[in-house]
Design an enzyme around this catalytic site. Structure first.
Site: not given
Length: 653
Positions: A12-13, A60, A115-116
DNA sequence: CATTCAATAGTT
DNA sequence: AACTATTGA
């Protein structure tokens, strides 16, 4: 054939969009940062926040203005706007770059989002453990956390007292490989990521989130119980939304530990067979969903909302925005055609009007922006225009899917049919021929040649630049005297249900007061020895740490003494537990009663534990320097002083 | 007036 | 085919 056979990694980035921006503009590094889309309304909507900004309370969902108030120094980077809408191209491209690195470690790669990705590295682990020449060292998993115990303790347990099972050893090798994967990602892309290592996807995903950023977490099957103890149900993937909420409400539960109390029968009363079985298994850390090979998305789409007064009410504006959306779509479809040799055959136009969402499907014969826009316009108009001729559209989307391969695929298909069974353990995995298998270096090499796999190995060997997993894999295969036949994995979800009536704690076990783990009574003595021997191991590891200077004179001896002294030491500790009050004191650290003469040594034991934890933290934050160095010096001194006392604690006088 | 946008899987 | 739910940046 059990649910602990596989080794699954979820990569996971870390705050991916922020990292992409930081690498594009290195001036941003070291500053609190958020990525926002659109700045017209209250500073734009935040879609990614880096860790420096998170420390300041930026999250977020916030608007840009709000973030500025919370954290005045924050840098806000805006997603570029193309054709009046957010353009996420650079993040998609960055995600592809990362995937290309991950691919070198296993063909069993499943991209879960931009991104995962999940990696099934079961086979890489098998190769490693088969050909391992020595025990796994702490330095190989220095950025790894283990759920339920110290990393060092976990490693030690693998090689001593038969407490280790094969499954934990696999995970340990998985962690070693995961460290290598993350190092490769960083070296080749400049991005950091976190990872989870477990026997299945659900646990790998859960684990990855436990230590972020730039760290990885190994979740052993016997760590599930402690993790689930207070884990909210919504933390499990797919239980984070409405279903998870209704589950909690229906069953009157909050944590996963509470879910585990429900028998399969109980769950079956409320849910269909599939859901009940899934819940039952997940509550026990069991998830049989395979990692499927998927590198490219199954659909490509774009969307835009028109909130409030931006709602589309004029035919020209409706046509305009459909034109913009279809232009973007075609641009991306053409890029996809180049990269993946496939064409979408169907499109779906979605729209929201007067709070009602709907969509219509339509054939997609050519990548022609004007035709697509016209077709969509006709479909939207037909559905949204009311009797009085007006309409009010607040959301539009166009999605393309049903991809068909353009390339001649027979060569690859026949390759799989003829070669896969004899050379690979992946024969039970779904392989989607829509995927661009030619991108897999291994398949490409094999496909390019009609020669046998053995010939291919030599080609790969000669080419040092192909430093992929397969090079090592075939190297090892070739040298292997005996090779196990391919094992079929069992993903039948109806299996693996434990007996509902079985007691959750089996008889003949006790909880070890050192580690709170269940241990059979027969094994308790050697288990206690394990904890003591662990201390000796810690001394050795401490002495080996390069930044720490500790006198190592006792190392060889203490290792030798391990077997002979552990038993007496066990007695020593056990007798301490029943000492009379006037000859003993309660340890302020662990509240255990310790003989007065031994209290100093006992306190050293706690110090050693604490030191180990500190040293681990320093080692794992090697990038930082200035602030840490003072602490490091301090710790080094303390280690030198105190570890010797620990050594003397084990030394017979 | 306000997350927005993207992608997948499951249900009917 | 249409729609809903879910996840994630």
């Amino acid at each position: 054939m059990s649910h602990t056979d596989r080794v699954v990694v979820l990569v996971d980035m870390d705050c991916f969009y922020c990292q992409v921006e930081e690498n594009l503009d290195p001036q941003l590094k070291g500053k609190p940062l958020a990525v926002v889309q659109y700045n017209t309304w209250r500073g734009g909507g935040i879609i990614a926040v880096n860790y420096l900004a998170r420390e300041q309370g930026v999250t977020r969902h916030m608007r840009g203005d709000e973030a500025k108030r919370k954290c005045p120094q924050i840098e806000l980077v805006h997603v570029p706007s193309v054709r009046g809408k957010a353009d996420l191209t650079k993040y998609r491209d960055a995600g592809k770059l990362v995937a290309s690195v991950l691919q070198k470690f296993t063909p069993l790669l499943e991209r879960a989002s931009v991104d995962e990705a999940y990696l099934d590295i079961t086979d890489a682990v098998a190769v490693r453990s088969n050909f391992a020449k020595s025990e796994i060292q702490l330095s190989q998993v220095i950025n790894t956390h283990v759920v339920g115990c110290e990393t060092l303790e976990f490693l030690y347990s693998l090689y001593n007292f038969g407490l280790c099972d094969e499954a934990n050893l696999k995970l340990a090798y998985g962690a070693v490989i995961a460290e290598e994967i993350r190092a490769a990602v960083f070296r080749e892309t400049g991005y950091t990521c976190s990872a989870g290592i477990a026997h299945n996807k659900i646990l790998a995903k859960l684990a990855a989130g436990l230590n972020k950023p730039n760290r990885q977490t190994l979740l052993p099957q016997d760590g599930v119980e402690s993790l689930y103890k207070d884990l909210p149900v919504r933390k499990i993937r797919s239980l984070g939304g409405k279903f998870g909420d209704s589950l909690s409400e229906d069953l009157g539960i909050t944590t996963m530990a509470e879910l585990e109390r429900f028998s399969h029968k109980d769950l079956r009363k409320r849910y269909d067979d599939k859901t009940a079985s899934w819940l039952y298994n997940i509550a026990r850390g069991i998830d049989l969903e395979p990692v499927t090979i998927r590198l490219v998305s199954k659909s490509i789409g774009c969307a835009k909302t028109f909130p409030g007064r931006n709602a589309l009410i004029k035919p020209e504006s409706l046509r305009h925005w459909l034109g913009e959306l279809s232009a973007e779509l075609v641009e991306r479809l053409e890029k996809d055609l180049e990269e993946n040799n496939r064409r979408a055959k169907q499109m779906t136009v979605g729209f929201t009007h007067d709070d009602i969402s709907a969509s219509r499907v339509h054939g997609l014969s050519s990548y022609d922006a004007k035709k697509i826009a016209d077709d969509c316009y006709a479909l939207v108009q037909k559905h949204c225009v009311k009797a009085d001729g007006t309409f009010c559209v607040t959301n539009l989307s166009i999605n393309a899917g049903k991809f068909e391969d353009c390339r001649n695929v027979t060569a690859i298909t026949s390759f799989f049919k003829s070669k896969t069974v004899e050379t690979s353990d992946y024969s039970d995995e779904t392989i989607d021929l829509n995927e661009d298998t030619s991108k897999l270096s291994f398949y490409k090499e094999a496909d390019a040649s009609n020669d046998s796999i053995t010939t291919e190995i030599r080609t790969l060997e000669e080419d040092e630049a192909k430093g992929s997993f397969f090079l090592q894999y075939f190297e090892d295969m070739k040298n292997s005297k005996k090779r196990e036949s391919p094992v079929l994995r069992d993903f039948d979800t109806s299996r693996n249900l434990e007996d509902d009536d079985a007691p959750s704690t089996s008889n003949g076990t006790e909880i070890c007061d050192e580690c709170n783990r269940k241990v059979s009574i027969a094994e308790m003595t050697s288990h206690k020895d394990h904890h003591l021997a662990l201390q000796i191991a810690k001394e050795e590891k401490l002495a080996r740490l390069p930044t720490i200077t500790i006198k190592g004179k006792e190392n060889a001896k203490s290792k030798k003494r391990k077997s002979s002294d552990a038993g007496t030491l066990t007695k020593f500790l056990q007798s301490a537990a029943i000492l009379p009050e006037d000859e003993s004191e309660v340890c302020p650290q662990c509240q255990k009663r310790i003989g007065r003469n031994d209290l100093a040594a006992h306190l050293d034991y706690h110090l050693a534990r604490e030191l180990h934890r500190e040293i681990n933290q320093i080692k794992s934050c090697s990038s930082e320097t200035a602030q840490r160095s003072s602490k490091k010096t301090k710790t080094t001194k303390a280690a030198t002083k105190n570890t010797r006392s620990v050594i003397s604690f084990f030394k017979p006088n």
